[in-house]
Design an enzyme around this catalytic site. Structure first.
Site, mmCIF file in Angstrom:
data_model
loop_
_atom_site.group_PDB
_atom_site.id
_atom_site.type_symbol
_atom_site.label_atom_id
_atom_site.label_comp_id
_atom_site.label_asym_id
_atom_site.label_seq_id
_atom_site.Cartn_x
_atom_site.Cartn_y
_atom_site.Cartn_z
ATOM 1 N N CYS A 180 -27.069 -12.293 -19.428
ATOM 2 C CA CYS A 180 -26.629 -13.962 -18.878
ATOM 3 C C CYS A 180 -27.362 -14.481 -17.345
ATOM 4 O O CYS A 180 -27.298 -15.354 -16.960
ATOM 5 C CB CYS A 180 -25.159 -14.133 -18.586
ATOM 6 N N CYS A 203 -23.556 -6.625 -17.683
ATOM 7 C CA CYS A 203 -22.912 -6.937 -17.286
ATOM 8 C C CYS A 203 -21.514 -6.341 -17.400
ATOM 9 O O CYS A 203 -21.324 -6.444 -18.821
ATOM 10 C CB CYS A 203 -22.264 -8.076 -17.317
ATOM 11 N N GLY A 229 0.816 -1.097 0.321
ATOM 12 C CA GLY A 229 0.150 0.020 0.054
ATOM 13 C C GLY A 229 0.574 1.025 -0.091
ATOM 14 O O GLY A 229 0.451 2.383 -0.106
HETATM 15 ZN ZN LIG Z 1 -24.167 -10.905 -17.929
#
Ligand SMILES: [Zn+2]
Lengths: 201, 305
Positions: free
Chosen positions: B252, B274, B40
């Site tokens: 989907c 998505c 970090g």
């Molecule tokens: Zn999807």
């Protein structure tokens, strides 16, 4: 690489510097990312006495004119010095605090961790990386390592370290994020020990 | 973008694999190891000018160029997609300068360079995620002076950041920030995760893969090693939460992925799909296969929103 006729006895560096250093770097990165695991190098090189193959490959991959190297008494043979000078062009220093890399071939009498550079408060990355050649990565006393890169716990058995090593290692956590990082080397195998790792002996 | 031949980059070895000269790679490689050693923490490095304008991911490209080798398989995503202009340009760049194999499949990639997303498919050991970072310092908005924020990081003075987030709660009743949401790494360094949605923040924690972050303009590299604690900042009375959607992906039917709203026609039609195209395509293919082989797929499963 430059050819220097004055040093005909010098061992060669990597056969293919671009791809060999890339492959070695990936092994080094895996060793830092997954501390405590043993990684074999998949490239070989003819190492100068008394350096191990993995220590030599590490220097060829990471060291250059920007990274002063400190060598302990055992590591600093004429052969090793000439090799590193010629192939890495890295300045060799006797000042542990200004070293970016420290090559330690005799871990039993190694300097204390805080003798090296732990980095600066605002730039903890400017620290020394220790390259410590040990007799074995598995046959020493096992210790439990915890921290970033370790899934729960891992228990390497690094051999040949002085008694004070692990207590001192954990003391260094008080100055984190400053600190030193270590590669343990044995032959062509290596184990990473970055500063964020905590160890229970 | 200009080709690799436009710039002097000979190493003395006759050619320059992956565009960068060997000395630059060595310097970046040392930087990467220190970055992994101090999770970090932003390590400054001597960045090189790349044949792409800032904003095209030059920091990520320099990291990828310093690690990539002939055995790698590279995936590049931008907003979750492999086929955007930015992703295609960067993938082509590496095809040209390193002749490396590329893929759009998350599971097949050894290196994934990304802007704006972490893939939905869980990453594995051996994979490396390289983030393109426009602004590496989460404290930049609090104080634009780098020497001041460097001190705050050095002494872990993160109170001002907490106050800023809490002001959000006072004004909006919640933390308004939805992307580039700051996180504490290894309980010590506050990190900007780059402009990924906060939805992706939990994926950074305890990930088996190596996560590397490159900021080209600011010339800083930082890292999250595998199996490392990454906690998004929050408060006892306002715990960290990720975005959720009422419906599922229209293509989907996934109910667990990050969804983008897309316009489907010029009459205002829209749907949610998505953002991770590889994930979505794979799920659609699996469903088609299930249908072909006589599996049962609920009618209209994807259409409800
Ligand atoms: Zn999807």
């Amino acid at each position: 690489m430059k050819r220097d006729l004055a040093a005909p006895e010098l061992r060669p560096a990597f056969a293919d510097p671009v791809f060999d250093t890339q492959a070695v770097f990936r092994t080094l990165m895996s060793a830092v990312a997954y501390p405590g695991r043993i990684f074999p190098l998949d490239r070989s090189v003819s190492a100068p006495h008394p350096l191990d193959v993995a220590a030599t490959a590490l220097c060829l991959t990471l060291a250059d004119f920007e990274t002063p190297i400190w060598l302990d008494g055992r590591a600093s043979s004429d052969e090793a010095r000439s090799y590193l000078r010629f192939h890495c062009e890295a300045p060799q220093t006797t000042d542990k605090k200004s070293a970016r890399f420290a090559l330690i071939a005799d871990p039993s009498s190694m300097p204390h961790l805080m003798d090296f550079h732990p980095g600066d408060v605002e730039f903890p990355d400017r620290s020394t990386t220790l390259i410590v050649q040990v007799p074995s990565l598995t046959e020493g006393p096992t210790a439990s390592w915890f921290g970033p890169g370790i899934n729960q716990v891992i228990k390497p058995g690094i051999a040949g370290l002085p008694d004070w090593f692990w207590p001192e290692w954990n003391l260094c956590s008080e100055i984190y994020p400053m600190g030193v990082d270590v590669f343990f080397i044995s032959g062509d195998m290596l184990v990473g020990l970055p500063r964020a790792v905590r160890v229970e002996v | 973008m200009s080709g690799p031949g436009n710039k002097q980059c000979d190493t003395g070895d006759g050619y320059s694999f992956a565009y960068l000269d060997e000395q630059t790679k060595r310097m970046i490689r040392r930087t990467l190891l220190k970055a992994l050693s101090i999770p970090g923490y932003q390590v400054p490095f001597g960045g090189r000018e790349m044949p792409l304008a800032y904003g095209w991911g030059t920091g990520g490209i320099q990291v990828t160029a310093s690690i990539i080798g002939p055995d790698d398989r590279l995936k590049v995503i931008d907003q979750g997609a492999d086929d955007t202009t930015n992703a295609v340009s960067i993938r082509r760049f590496f095809e040209i300068v390193s002749n490396v194999a590329t893929t759009e499949q998350t599971a097949e990639a050894t290196i994934i360079q990304t802007r704006h997303r972490i893939p939905e498919a869980p990453l594995q050991e051996g994979q490396i995620l390289v983030y393109q970072v426009p602004q590496p310092d989460p404290l930049h908005k609090i104080d634009p002076r780098e020497n001041e924020t460097r001190k705050m990081h050095a002494y872990a003075e993160y109170g001002a950041m907490q106050v800023t987030l809490y002001e959000d709660i006072a004004r909006f009743g919640r933390i308004a920030r939805t992307y580039d949401y700051p996180a504490m790494v290894n309980a010590r360094h506050l990190m900007s995760p780059s402009p990924i949605p906060k939805f992706d923040n939990p994926k950074m924690e305890n990930n088996p893969a190596i996560q590397l972050f490159g900021a080209g303009r600011e010339k800083r590299i930082y890292a999250v090693p595998p199996y490392t604690s990454v906690r998004s900042l929050d408060f006892d009375d306002h715990p960290f939460e990720v975005q959720t959607w009422k419906g599922c992906c229209a293509l989907c039917s996934s109910t667990v992925s990050y969804l983008d709203e897309v316009v489907t026609d010029d009459r205002g039609g829209r749907m949610f799909v998505c953002s991770d195209t590889d994930y979505c395509n794979k799920r659609q293919a699996d469903r088609a296969l299930t249908t072909e082989t006589g599996g049962i797929v609920a009618p209209d499963e994807g259409a409800k929103l």
